[in-house]
Design an enzyme around this catalytic site. Structure first.
Site, PDB file in Angstrom:
ATOM      1  N   GLU A 166       0.786  -1.235   0.000  1.00  0.00           N
ATOM      2  CA  GLU A 166       0.000   0.000   0.000  1.00  0.00           C
ATOM      3  C   GLU A 166       0.821   1.290   0.000  1.00  0.00           C
ATOM      4  O   GLU A 166       0.809   2.062   0.973  1.00  0.00           O
ATOM      5  CB  GLU A 166      -0.972  -0.002   1.187  1.00  0.00           C
ATOM      6  CG  GLU A 166      -1.902  -1.202   1.200  1.00  0.00           C
ATOM      7  CD  GLU A 166      -3.019  -1.094   2.232  1.00  0.00           C
ATOM      8  OE1 GLU A 166      -2.933  -0.250   3.136  1.00  0.00           O
ATOM      9  OE2 GLU A 166      -3.988  -1.856   2.117  1.00  0.00           O
ATOM     10  N   GLU A 356      -5.596  -8.564   0.447  1.00  0.00           N
ATOM     11  CA  GLU A 356      -6.290  -8.255   1.706  1.00  0.00           C
ATOM     12  C   GLU A 356      -7.741  -7.966   1.396  1.00  0.00           C
ATOM     13  O   GLU A 356      -8.052  -7.255   0.434  1.00  0.00           O
ATOM     14  CB  GLU A 356      -5.715  -7.015   2.412  1.00  0.00           C
ATOM     15  CG  GLU A 356      -4.412  -7.201   3.121  1.00  0.00           C
ATOM     16  CD  GLU A 356      -3.910  -5.921   3.800  1.00  0.00           C
ATOM     17  OE1 GLU A 356      -4.740  -5.083   4.198  1.00  0.00           O
ATOM     18  OE2 GLU A 356      -2.683  -5.782   3.909  1.00  0.00           O
TER      19      GLU A 356
HETATM   20  C1  FCB Z   1      -4.671  -2.110   5.339  1.00  0.00           C
HETATM   21  C2  FCB Z   1      -3.331  -2.507   5.916  1.00  0.00           C
HETATM   22  C3  FCB Z   1      -3.418  -3.578   6.971  1.00  0.00           C
HETATM   23  C4  FCB Z   1      -4.624  -3.408   7.861  1.00  0.00           C
HETATM   24  C5  FCB Z   1      -5.869  -3.229   7.035  1.00  0.00           C
HETATM   25  C6  FCB Z   1      -7.144  -3.109   7.836  1.00  0.00           C
HETATM   26  O1  FCB Z   1      -4.601  -0.806   4.883  1.00  0.00           O
HETATM   27  O2  FCB Z   1      -2.499  -2.982   4.904  1.00  0.00           O
HETATM   28  O3  FCB Z   1      -2.218  -3.576   7.682  1.00  0.00           O
HETATM   29  O4  FCB Z   1      -4.427  -2.363   8.723  1.00  0.00           O
HETATM   30  O5  FCB Z   1      -5.753  -2.104   6.213  1.00  0.00           O
END
Ligand code: FCB
Length: 450
Positions: A166, A356
């Protein structure tokens, strides 16, 4: 093809990151990270907590891997703590630090779980922070050196490598909005940091390629599909700017070797002049042949640009307050399908992974100790269906990592937001799989949405 089911080779896993779960921040030669420092600053973390203990994963990793196995996980995405393995940021490896990751990897392989390593998930060595962190161009070389050394040690066993997690968050939350370490609030710094992160990605990709030819490597971007609130010109314009700054500013360099041209004038204005931190050749360095793109998907953005009657500019991203997680993020599964199609069509990555996706909900153990997190199951079901829809429409989606394996340290929110499929009792460190963990276990087994 019948896409009611996930293909047999579709990979299901879970993700975590070092600072959020490991604890053990001052043992075995680990140096401080910018997050250790940030947590010490008054008012930075909502519950005043820090990462010193977290989930004690550093001590409990064997049990955690056994738990992953019981939950049928096929892959585990975790990050290396740079200050643990190279406490000075550059130079010698800390043997005790790297040994922890070697053992973790061996444990995973022994359990039949594929390790996916993220090189940078935000815990920069404080020594590098003191030299300007991502604002100092030298860091791109340090990151390449760190990458080269990690691949030399773990590349025989770890076949999937992610350079950054990110970049938008690193740059915008860390250097522009001040919500994350190092806590700067300066627009120009935000754009400089973004540039150096992407440049270091390019150099790290080169380091990975020159070390070994049998590795799969790519980057993880947090992408948010935008939608204009209406057809009005101001709303359309707000959408363009949002998409340009949030998505295309990162996608275009790594896939096309260029910056989105419609954004340059505004970014220059924010920077108070020409983008002199962009040197000739940088953009082509950022564009490296990646084996996959990882997408972190949580929600969508609805954009409105018009001023209201009082002449106030409404916030750029307005959320439909009907169905929100504990983060206040709208549950928007259709956005995932739309995003996957958009990225596939516009950038043609070799493969896509959701690296994620998940939700914070606070369901706690009931009197019998069971955690009935039906809302999380509902969230996961909807996003699984959204992926099946994307597969049906031809998206080259190869796998999915749920965020997160464990409840953990949710950055500026501390321990108040629980994203885990497994409940963590922070007093006793006991782990209890929530109902959603069993639901996920069955999905992995059956390949159809339970
Ligand atoms: C993302 C992050 C991760 C976690 C999620 C909820 O932005 O990569 O570490 O905090 O959000």
């Amino acid at each position: 093809m019948n896409w009611k089911a996930f293909p047999q080779d579709f990979l299901f896993g879970a993700a975590t990151s070092s600072f959020q779960i490991e604890g053990a921040t001052d043992v075995d030669g680990r140096s401080a990270s910018i997050w250790d420092q940030f947590c010490l600053e008054e008012g930075r973390i909502a519950d005043g907590s820090d990462g010193r203990r977290a989930c004690e994963h550093y001590l409990r990793y064997r049990d955690d891997v056994a738990l992953m196995k019981r939950l049928n996980l096929q892959a585990y995405r975790f990050s290396l703590a740079w200050p643990r393995v190279m406490p000075r940021g550059t130079g010698p490896i800390n043997e005790k630090g790297i040994t922890f990751y070697e053992r973790l990897v061996d444990e995973l392989l022994g359990a039949g779980i594929e390790p996916w390593v993220t090189l940078y998930h935000w815990d920069l060595p404080a020594v590098l922070g003191e030299r300007g962190g991502w604002l100092n161009r030298d860091i791109t070389q340090h990151f390449a050196e760190y990458t080269e050394k990690m691949v030399a040690r773990l590349g025989d066993r770890v076949k999937h490598w992610i350079t950054h997690n990110e970049p938008w968050c690193i740059a915008t939350l860390g250097y522009r909005k001040g919500e994350h370490a190092p806590g700067l609030k300066d627009p120009r710094s935000g754009w400089i940091a973004a540039h150096h992160v992407l440049l270091s990605h390019g150099l790290a990709m080169q380091a990975i390629r020159s070390a070994r030819s049998d590795l799969q490597a790519g980057i993880v971007l947090n992408l948010t599909p935008g939608y204009a609130a209406s057809d009005s010109l101001p709303d359309q314009e707000a959408l363009r700017r949002f998409d340009g700054g949030f998505n295309r500013w990162y996608l275009d360099p790594v896939f096309k070797g260029s910056l989105p041209s419609d954004m340059i004038a505004e970014v220059e204005e924010e920077c108070g002049g020409a983008l002199d931190f962009v040197h000739s050749g940088d953009l082509s360095l950022m564009r490296q042949d990646m084996d996959f793109l990882g997408i972190n998907y949580y929600s969508r953005g609805i954009l409105r640009g018009a001023e209201d009657a009082a002449g106030q500019k409404p916030p750029q991203v307005i959320l439909d307050p009907v169905d929100l997680t504990d983060m206040g993020w709208e549950v928007a599964p259709q956005g995932l399908t739309d995003l996957l199609l958009l990225v596939q069509n516009e950038y043609q990555p070799k493969a896509l992974y959701i690296t994620e996706n998940g939700a914070a909900y606070d369901e706690a153990p009931d009197a019998s100790g069971r955690i009935r997190d039906d809302r999380r199951i509902r969230y996961l079901k909807k996003h699984a269906a959204a992926m099946l829809e994307a597969l049906e429409q031809g998206v080259n989606l190869k796998g999915y990592f749920q965020w997160s394996l464990l409840d953990n340290f949710e950055w500026a929110y501390g321990y108040q937001k629980r994203f885990g499929m497994v409940w963590v009792d922070y007093e006793t460190q006991e782990r209890t799989p929530k109902d959603s963990a069993y639901w996920y276990r069955d999905l992995i087994q059956q390949r159809i949405i339970p």
